[in-house]
Design a protein around this motif. Structure first.
Motif, PDB file in Angstrom:
ATOM      1  N   PHE A  63       0.816  -1.205   0.000  1.00  0.00           N
ATOM      2  CA  PHE A  63       0.000   0.000   0.000  1.00  0.00           C
ATOM      3  C   PHE A  63       0.862   1.273   0.000  1.00  0.00           C
ATOM      4  CE2 PHE A  63      -2.385   3.339   2.230  1.00  0.00           C
ATOM      5  CZ  PHE A  63      -3.476   3.443   1.372  1.00  0.00           C
ATOM      6  N   ALA A  64       1.828   1.338   0.897  1.00  0.00           N
ATOM      7  CA  ALA A  64       2.639   2.562   1.031  1.00  0.00           C
ATOM      8  C   ALA A  64       3.431   2.860  -0.243  1.00  0.00           C
ATOM      9  CB  ALA A  64       3.584   2.436   2.222  1.00  0.00           C
ATOM     10  N   TYR A  65       4.024   1.834  -0.821  1.00  0.00           N
ATOM     11  CA  TYR A  65       4.819   2.077  -2.025  1.00  0.00           C
ATOM     12  C   TYR A  65       3.939   2.211  -3.266  1.00  0.00           C
ATOM     13  CZ  TYR A  65       9.068   2.075   0.578  1.00  0.00           C
ATOM     14  OH  TYR A  65      10.057   2.438   1.444  1.00  0.00           O
ATOM     15  N   GLY A  66       2.728   1.678  -3.203  1.00  0.00           N
ATOM     16  CA  GLY A  66       1.749   1.959  -4.250  1.00  0.00           C
ATOM     17  C   GLY A  66       1.376   3.439  -4.233  1.00  0.00           C
ATOM     18  N   LEU A  67       1.204   3.969  -3.020  1.00  0.00           N
ATOM     19  CA  LEU A  67       0.919   5.408  -2.884  1.00  0.00           C
ATOM     20  C   LEU A  67       2.096   6.251  -3.366  1.00  0.00           C
ATOM     21  CD1 LEU A  67      -0.905   5.956   0.537  1.00  0.00           C
ATOM     22  CD2 LEU A  67      -1.776   6.371  -1.751  1.00  0.00           C
ATOM     23  N   LEU A  68       3.309   5.839  -3.014  1.00  0.00           N
ATOM     24  CA  LEU A  68       4.489   6.579  -3.467  1.00  0.00           C
ATOM     25  C   LEU A  68       4.535   6.620  -4.991  1.00  0.00           C
ATOM     26  CD1 LEU A  68       7.190   8.033  -3.024  1.00  0.00           C
ATOM     27  CD2 LEU A  68       8.278   5.779  -2.906  1.00  0.00           C
ATOM     28  N   ALA A  69       4.299   5.484  -5.632  1.00  0.00           N
ATOM     29  CA  ALA A  69       4.301   5.444  -7.100  1.00  0.00           C
ATOM     30  C   ALA A  69       3.203   6.340  -7.667  1.00  0.00           C
ATOM     31  CB  ALA A  69       4.120   4.006  -7.583  1.00  0.00           C
ATOM     32  N   THR A  70       2.037   6.319  -7.033  1.00  0.00           N
ATOM     33  CA  THR A  70       0.920   7.158  -7.481  1.00  0.00           C
ATOM     34  C   THR A  70       1.274   8.635  -7.361  1.00  0.00           C
ATOM     35  OG1 THR A  70      -0.676   5.467  -6.832  1.00  0.00           O
ATOM     36  CG2 THR A  70      -1.515   7.716  -7.078  1.00  0.00           C
ATOM     37  N   PHE A  71       1.816   9.023  -6.212  1.00  0.00           N
ATOM     38  CA  PHE A  71       2.187  10.428  -6.013  1.00  0.00           C
ATOM     39  C   PHE A  71       3.290  10.850  -6.974  1.00  0.00           C
ATOM     40  CE2 PHE A  71       0.723  10.076  -1.335  1.00  0.00           C
ATOM     41  CZ  PHE A  71      -0.569  10.364  -1.703  1.00  0.00           C
ATOM     42  N   ALA A  72       4.258   9.980  -7.198  1.00  0.00           N
ATOM     43  CA  ALA A  72       5.331  10.300  -8.147  1.00  0.00           C
ATOM     44  C   ALA A  72       4.752  10.463  -9.546  1.00  0.00           C
ATOM     45  CB  ALA A  72       6.399   9.207  -8.124  1.00  0.00           C
ATOM     46  N   CYS A  73       3.858   9.586  -9.920  1.00  0.00           N
ATOM     47  CA  CYS A  73       3.213   9.652 -11.236  1.00  0.00           C
ATOM     48  C   CYS A  73       2.456  10.964 -11.397  1.00  0.00           C
ATOM     49  CB  CYS A  73       2.275   8.458 -11.386  1.00  0.00           C
ATOM     50  SG  CYS A  73       1.431   8.363 -12.961  1.00  0.00           S
ATOM     51  N   VAL A  74       1.665  11.305 -10.402  1.00  0.00           N
ATOM     52  CA  VAL A  74       0.888  12.548 -10.455  1.00  0.00           C
ATOM     53  C   VAL A  74       1.821  13.762 -10.497  1.00  0.00           C
ATOM     54  CG1 VAL A  74      -0.695  14.014  -9.118  1.00  0.00           C
ATOM     55  CG2 VAL A  74      -1.163  11.567  -9.380  1.00  0.00           C
ATOM     56  N   ALA A  75       2.936  13.685  -9.811  1.00  0.00           N
ATOM     57  CA  ALA A  75       3.884  14.806  -9.798  1.00  0.00           C
ATOM     58  C   ALA A  75       4.503  15.045 -11.172  1.00  0.00           C
ATOM     59  CB  ALA A  75       4.987  14.547  -8.777  1.00  0.00           C
ATOM     60  N   PHE A  76       4.675  13.992 -11.963  1.00  0.00           N
ATOM     61  CA  PHE A  76       5.314  14.141 -13.272  1.00  0.00           C
ATOM     62  C   PHE A  76       4.331  14.451 -14.401  1.00  0.00           C
ATOM     63  CE2 PHE A  76       8.516  11.328 -11.155  1.00  0.00           C
ATOM     64  CZ  PHE A  76       9.525  12.278 -11.129  1.00  0.00           C
ATOM     65  N   ILE A  77       3.046  14.268 -14.190  1.00  0.00           N
ATOM     66  CA  ILE A  77       2.054  14.464 -15.257  1.00  0.00           C
ATOM     67  C   ILE A  77       1.980  15.908 -15.770  1.00  0.00           C
ATOM     68  CG2 ILE A  77      -0.463  14.492 -15.690  1.00  0.00           C
ATOM     69  CD1 ILE A  77      -0.573  11.759 -14.329  1.00  0.00           C
ATOM     70  N   PRO A  78       2.049  16.946 -14.907  1.00  0.00           N
ATOM     71  CA  PRO A  78       1.806  18.300 -15.422  1.00  0.00           C
ATOM     72  C   PRO A  78       2.920  18.928 -16.269  1.00  0.00           C
ATOM     73  CG  PRO A  78       2.011  18.321 -13.023  1.00  0.00           C
ATOM     74  CD  PRO A  78       2.153  16.916 -13.481  1.00  0.00           C
ATOM     75  N   TYR A  79       4.018  18.216 -16.522  1.00  0.00           N
ATOM     76  CA  TYR A  79       5.092  18.835 -17.297  1.00  0.00           C
ATOM     77  C   TYR A  79       4.618  19.196 -18.700  1.00  0.00           C
ATOM     78  CZ  TYR A  79       8.485  18.191 -13.666  1.00  0.00           C
ATOM     79  OH  TYR A  79       9.159  18.298 -12.488  1.00  0.00           O
ATOM     80  N   PRO A  80       5.059  20.340 -19.209  1.00  0.00           N
ATOM     81  CA  PRO A  80       4.544  20.873 -20.474  1.00  0.00           C
ATOM     82  C   PRO A  80       4.744  19.961 -21.688  1.00  0.00           C
ATOM     83  CG  PRO A  80       6.144  22.391 -19.476  1.00  0.00           C
ATOM     84  CD  PRO A  80       6.032  21.198 -18.590  1.00  0.00           C
ATOM     85  N   ASN A  81       5.820  19.213 -21.757  1.00  0.00           N
ATOM     86  CA  ASN A  81       6.056  18.395 -22.945  1.00  0.00           C
ATOM     87  C   ASN A  81       5.221  17.113 -22.939  1.00  0.00           C
ATOM     88  OD1 ASN A  81       7.419  17.045 -20.948  1.00  0.00           O
ATOM     89  ND2 ASN A  81       9.359  16.903 -22.050  1.00  0.00           N
ATOM     90  N   LYS A  82       4.383  16.906 -21.914  1.00  0.00           N
ATOM     91  CA  LYS A  82       3.455  15.775 -21.815  1.00  0.00           C
ATOM     92  C   LYS A  82       4.123  14.441 -22.186  1.00  0.00           C
ATOM     93  CE  LYS A  82      -0.488  18.172 -21.320  1.00  0.00           C
ATOM     94  NZ  LYS A  82      -1.589  18.074 -20.532  1.00  0.00           N
ATOM     95  N   PRO A  83       5.035  13.963 -21.368  1.00  0.00           N
ATOM     96  CA  PRO A  83       5.668  12.681 -21.687  1.00  0.00           C
ATOM     97  C   PRO A  83       4.637  11.559 -21.655  1.00  0.00           C
ATOM     98  CG  PRO A  83       6.235  13.364 -19.466  1.00  0.00           C
ATOM     99  CD  PRO A  83       5.465  14.490 -20.095  1.00  0.00           C
ATOM    100  N   ARG A  84       4.898  10.507 -22.393  1.00  0.00           N
ATOM    101  CA  ARG A  84       3.984   9.370 -22.437  1.00  0.00           C
ATOM    102  C   ARG A  84       3.919   8.713 -21.066  1.00  0.00           C
ATOM    103  NH1 ARG A  84       2.832   8.119 -27.599  1.00  0.00           N
ATOM    104  NH2 ARG A  84       2.848   5.885 -27.771  1.00  0.00           N
ATOM    105  N   PHE A  85       2.781   8.081 -20.801  1.00  0.00           N
ATOM    106  CA  PHE A  85       2.559   7.463 -19.503  1.00  0.00           C
ATOM    107  C   PHE A  85       3.641   6.450 -19.160  1.00  0.00           C
ATOM    108  CE2 PHE A  85       0.814   4.033 -16.875  1.00  0.00           C
ATOM    109  CZ  PHE A  85       0.571   4.762 -15.712  1.00  0.00           C
ATOM    110  N   ARG A  86       4.117   5.712 -20.165  1.00  0.00           N
ATOM    111  CA  ARG A  86       5.114   4.671 -19.842  1.00  0.00           C
ATOM    112  C   ARG A  86       6.405   5.277 -19.286  1.00  0.00           C
ATOM    113  NH1 ARG A  86       5.882   2.602 -25.951  1.00  0.00           N
ATOM    114  NH2 ARG A  86       3.884   3.560 -26.082  1.00  0.00           N
ATOM    115  N   TRP A  87       6.772   6.472 -19.739  1.00  0.00           N
ATOM    116  CA  TRP A  87       7.966   7.127 -19.193  1.00  0.00           C
ATOM    117  C   TRP A  87       7.710   7.630 -17.771  1.00  0.00           C
ATOM    118  CZ3 TRP A  87      12.390   6.004 -20.995  1.00  0.00           C
ATOM    119  CH2 TRP A  87      12.541   5.680 -22.342  1.00  0.00           C
TER     120      TRP A  87
END
Length: 150
Positions: A63-87
């Motif tokens: 659970f805890a590391y699932g949350l960490l991955a989720t938060f990290a993912c959400v943190a990287f989404i707003p970048y202007p160049n919109k990297p693909r989800f797999r990156w």
């Protein structure tokens, strides 16, 4: 003090469990299961409180590391160049591995704790599960949006 720095005894849920259920009742309730984790083998019928605590602790890793991955993912989404989800997922999983490895190394340095490579693997699995769910949600939303465009 972080949870990682607490001794095993300070984190134990066994005393609280004992307040709510007897050992015999817990033994009766649990299926006859044994789990090998590293060099440790835990049997539900032999030591039911330890077994429940083990399952609780390992579920907390997922659970805890699932949350960490989720938060990290959400943190990287707003970048202007919109990297693909797999990156984004790859960077998020790399974050999980780094944090989990540092945590286990920290625990290995303590007299009252042990660091375990299996926990890093479990943490990685928790991150993968969370990102799989996020990926499926994104895929479903994109599929729905494409169907509306037609």
């Amino acid at each position: 003090m972080t949870v990682s720095n607490q001794s095993f005894e300070q984190q134990s849920i066994q005393p609280r469990l004992m307040d709510y259920i007897t050992e015999d009742k817990l033994r009766e309730t649990l299926p006859d299961v044994s789990v090998s984790y590293g060099v440790v083998k835990i049997e539900s019928k032999e030591d039911p409180f330890r077994f429940v605590e083990f399952i609780f602790r390992k579920s907390a890793h997922l659970f805890a590391y699932g949350l960490l991955a989720t938060f990290a993912c959400v943190a990287f989404i707003p970048y202007p160049n919109k990297p693909r989800f797999r990156w984004i997922a790859l960077i998020s999983l790399l974050s999980v591995i780094i944090v989990a490895s540092i945590d286990e190394l920290n625990q290995a340095q303590m007299d009252s704790r042990t660091g375990a490579f299996q926990d890093v693997v479990l943490d990685f699995v928790g991150g993968c599960l969370a990102l799989t769910i996020i990926g499926l949600i994104i895929w479903k939303k994109r599929s729905k949006a494409k169907r509306k465009e037609r």
